[in-house]
Scaffold this motif. Structure first.
Motif, mmCIF file in Angstrom:
data_model
loop_
_atom_site.group_PDB
_atom_site.id
_atom_site.type_symbol
_atom_site.label_atom_id
_atom_site.label_comp_id
_atom_site.label_asym_id
_atom_site.label_seq_id
_atom_site.Cartn_x
_atom_site.Cartn_y
_atom_site.Cartn_z
ATOM 1 N N LEU A 262 0.843 -1.191 0.000
ATOM 2 C CA LEU A 262 0.000 0.000 0.000
ATOM 3 C C LEU A 262 0.885 1.249 0.000
ATOM 4 C CD1 LEU A 262 -2.739 -0.974 2.602
ATOM 5 C CD2 LEU A 262 -3.122 -0.478 0.178
ATOM 6 N N PRO A 263 0.571 2.252 -0.806
ATOM 7 C CA PRO A 263 1.305 3.517 -0.735
ATOM 8 C C PRO A 263 1.148 4.138 0.651
ATOM 9 C CG PRO A 263 0.004 3.410 -2.740
ATOM 10 C CD PRO A 263 -0.433 2.258 -1.877
ATOM 11 N N VAL A 264 2.229 4.670 1.198
ATOM 12 C CA VAL A 264 2.217 5.239 2.540
ATOM 13 C C VAL A 264 2.793 6.646 2.511
ATOM 14 C CG1 VAL A 264 3.163 5.063 4.884
ATOM 15 C CG2 VAL A 264 2.378 3.001 3.702
ATOM 16 N N PHE A 265 2.128 7.541 3.234
ATOM 17 C CA PHE A 265 2.589 8.918 3.410
ATOM 18 C C PHE A 265 2.487 9.229 4.898
ATOM 19 C CE2 PHE A 265 1.245 13.648 2.612
ATOM 20 C CZ PHE A 265 2.515 14.086 2.962
ATOM 21 N N GLY A 266 3.562 9.746 5.481
ATOM 22 C CA GLY A 266 3.538 10.098 6.890
ATOM 23 C C GLY A 266 4.089 11.482 7.128
ATOM 24 N N ILE A 267 3.570 12.155 8.168
ATOM 25 C CA ILE A 267 4.125 13.453 8.542
ATOM 26 C C ILE A 267 4.374 13.473 10.054
ATOM 27 C CG2 ILE A 267 2.935 14.638 6.650
ATOM 28 C CD1 ILE A 267 1.119 15.944 8.771
ATOM 29 N N CYS A 268 5.428 14.173 10.452
ATOM 30 C CA CYS A 268 5.748 14.427 11.849
ATOM 31 C C CYS A 268 5.902 13.117 12.629
ATOM 32 C CB CYS A 268 4.706 15.363 12.451
ATOM 33 S SG CYS A 268 5.269 16.202 13.947
ATOM 34 N N PHE A 269 5.004 12.807 13.560
ATOM 35 C CA PHE A 269 5.086 11.537 14.277
ATOM 36 C C PHE A 269 5.054 10.381 13.290
ATOM 37 C CE2 PHE A 269 3.839 8.171 17.199
ATOM 38 C CZ PHE A 269 4.511 8.498 18.358
ATOM 39 N N GLY A 270 4.269 10.542 12.215
ATOM 40 C CA GLY A 270 4.204 9.518 11.176
ATOM 41 C C GLY A 270 5.542 9.288 10.503
ATOM 42 N N ASN A 271 6.355 10.342 10.368
ATOM 43 C CA ASN A 271 7.700 10.204 9.817
ATOM 44 C C ASN A 271 8.574 9.362 10.752
ATOM 45 O OD1 ASN A 271 10.063 11.157 8.038
ATOM 46 N ND2 ASN A 271 10.668 11.935 10.042
ATOM 47 N N GLN A 272 8.427 9.579 12.051
ATOM 48 C CA GLN A 272 9.219 8.832 13.026
ATOM 49 C C GLN A 272 8.788 7.359 13.067
ATOM 50 O OE1 GLN A 272 8.358 11.255 16.438
ATOM 51 N NE2 GLN A 272 9.303 13.044 15.508
ATOM 52 N N HIS A 362 5.076 19.871 8.625
ATOM 53 C CA HIS A 362 3.629 19.883 8.396
ATOM 54 C C HIS A 362 3.290 20.536 7.050
ATOM 55 C CE1 HIS A 362 2.034 18.779 12.493
ATOM 56 N NE2 HIS A 362 3.317 18.971 12.742
ATOM 57 N N PRO A 363 3.087 19.739 6.001
ATOM 58 C CA PRO A 363 2.767 20.340 4.695
ATOM 59 C C PRO A 363 1.382 20.955 4.612
ATOM 60 C CG PRO A 363 2.704 17.950 4.564
ATOM 61 C CD PRO A 363 3.262 18.287 5.914
ATOM 62 N N PHE A 376 1.244 16.775 -0.947
ATOM 63 C CA PHE A 376 -0.048 16.107 -1.123
ATOM 64 C C PHE A 376 -0.242 15.693 -2.583
ATOM 65 C CE2 PHE A 376 -0.836 18.517 2.810
ATOM 66 C CZ PHE A 376 -1.318 17.491 3.615
ATOM 67 N N ASP A 377 0.265 16.501 -3.499
ATOM 68 C CA ASP A 377 0.207 16.132 -4.914
ATOM 69 C C ASP A 377 1.109 14.929 -5.192
ATOM 70 O OD1 ASP A 377 -1.512 18.319 -5.511
ATOM 71 O OD2 ASP A 377 0.227 19.660 -5.561
ATOM 72 N N ARG A 378 2.242 14.868 -4.484
ATOM 73 C CA ARG A 378 3.132 13.708 -4.631
ATOM 74 C C ARG A 378 2.420 12.449 -4.152
ATOM 75 N NH1 ARG A 378 9.140 14.159 -2.247
ATOM 76 N NH2 ARG A 378 9.256 15.616 -4.017
ATOM 77 N N PHE A 379 1.651 12.569 -3.080
ATOM 78 C CA PHE A 379 0.898 11.416 -2.586
ATOM 79 C C PHE A 379 -0.159 10.992 -3.603
ATOM 80 C CE2 PHE A 379 -2.117 9.710 0.886
ATOM 81 C CZ PHE A 379 -1.528 8.452 0.849
#
Length: 390
Positions: A262-272, A362-363, A376-379
């Motif tokens: 599955l494609p995954v995108f994470g930010i902040c805590f999600g990056n960690q 935080h985008p 978000f466009d990359r996602f």
């Protein structure tokens, strides 16, 4: 004397309620009550944004933190009913220098002081926040107490030193949704995304909705089977509070999503969490990155973005190296130009195609800046490539 709509008495009057702030290393500051009276404790961090305090205060990532505003004048725009990033104020306390006595924005519905009182948030004003910020910068983030009821610094210090550390704190379950919440796409629906709520801000699913994504916001405790049952085309891991080193269940959930391709995108805590899923460690920063003016370089394009941050932990990964993992090849994609902290990761398959990515900042940047909105466009492109559609 005419009543002040902010509820804050003019400087020099005798009606101000005294308050004190005490850090765990013993340094103390005097001021006056701002917001609710009482006592509060948390980790002291400084936030460098010159605007957007409403978004800051309602960001769940600040759970159990006392925020020090470095901007000298706070409350100018009051409080409105549109800009909240969640259903409540999450900061443990708020520290400012000068409080605006009268809001001046046409969107304001009440003063900041009134909203803090209504939500029971203890704050302190009249503090030399420049000196406090320099102290935290030099000594590091630490536990702090604010009180309007205990004005003896030595007594309050004892309570401060009994507070739990942010290291080892598992807080995502405190701020997550209790059940699935669906945010529909705006206009034509292109994809369905499962967003794991570790402390998600409301602007994030809105940014995805603008791009044709229907977002299913799921609790942080969701199982991999429950995630699969949504039929999502991709998975998003949100921002949130706490120490990523103890987010074992979320790490395993992300690994399951990668194993399912599955494609995954994470930010902040999600990056960690993404970093840990790839086999990297995490560590606590001395005083963290908190503000909307942090310079980050995209190592792929060499473009520098001014970005919004709120993190006290970071991923420990080598910069400039391709790292083999069970899911593909990982690489650091972004770095902070202030201190070279890892600010993004990407994962590619054996053919060099992007499978998953994350950023530490935080985008969605509700209060700005919007340099990173392209992520978000990359996602969207990642989702489209996975589905084989344009």
């Amino acid at each position: 004397m005419t009543a002040d709509p902010s509820g804050i008495p003019p400087s020099g009057t005798a009606t101000r309620t005294p308050a004190i702030l005490v850090l765990e290393d013993g340094r103390s500051f005097s001021g006056y009550s701002f917001g609710a009276a009482g006592e509060t404790f948390g980790e002291a961090v400084f936030q460098t944004g010159m605007s957007g305090y409403q978004e800051t205060l309602t960001d769940p990532s600040y759970h159990r933190q006392v925020v020090v505003a470095t901007a000298p004048h706070i409350g100018n725009t009051g409080w409105n009913d549109e800009d909240d990033e969640s259903t409540r104020i999450w900061v443990a306390g708020y520290v400012i220098r000068d409080a605006a006595r009268i809001p001046s924005s046409w969107r304001s519905r009440r003063s900041l002081d009134a909203e803090l009182k209504a939500q029971g948030i203890v704050g302190i004003a009249g503090v030399d926040t420049r000196a406090l910020t320099r102290h935290l910068r030099d000594k590091g983030a630490m536990q702090v107490g604010i009180s309007t009821t205990e004005l003896d610094p030595a007594v309050l210090l004892e309570r401060v030193r009994r507070q739990p550390s942010m290291i080892g704190a598992h807080l995502a379950d405190d701020v997550t949704v209790s059940g699935t919440r669906i945010i529909p796409a705006i206009g034509f629906k292109r994809f369905t995304v499962a967003a794991i709520d570790l402390g998600i801000k409301s602007m994030t699913p809105h940014r995805m909705a603008e791009r044709g994504i229907e977002t299913h916001v799921l609790p942080s405790t969701v199982s991999s089977d429950e995630l699969r049952a949504t039929g999502a085309d991709g998975v998003f891991f949100s921002n949130g509070p706490g120490d990523p080193a103890v987010a074992d269940a979320q790490v395993e959930l992300l690994r399951a999503a990668l194993a399912d391709d599955l494609p995954v995108f994470g930010i902040c805590f999600g990056n960690q969490v993404f970093g840990r899923a790839l086999g990297f460690g995490t560590y606590k920063l001395t005083y963290g990155h908190h503000g909307i003016n942090q310079p980050v370089m995209d190592l792929g394009t060499r473009k520098v973005e001014i970005t919004a941050h709120n993190h006290g932990f970071a991923v420990d990964a080598p910069i400039g190296e391709d790292i083999p993992t069970p899911y593909g090849t990982a690489r650091v994609s972004h770095v902070c130009l202030n201190d070279n902290v890892v600010e993004g990761l990407e994962l590619k398959d054996d053919q060099g195609r992007l499978k998953a990515f994350s950023v530490q900042y935080h985008p969605e940047a509700a209060a700005g800046p919007h340099d990173a909105a392209y992520l978000f466009d990359r996602f969207i492109q990642l989702l489209a490539d996975a589905e084989g559609v344009n």
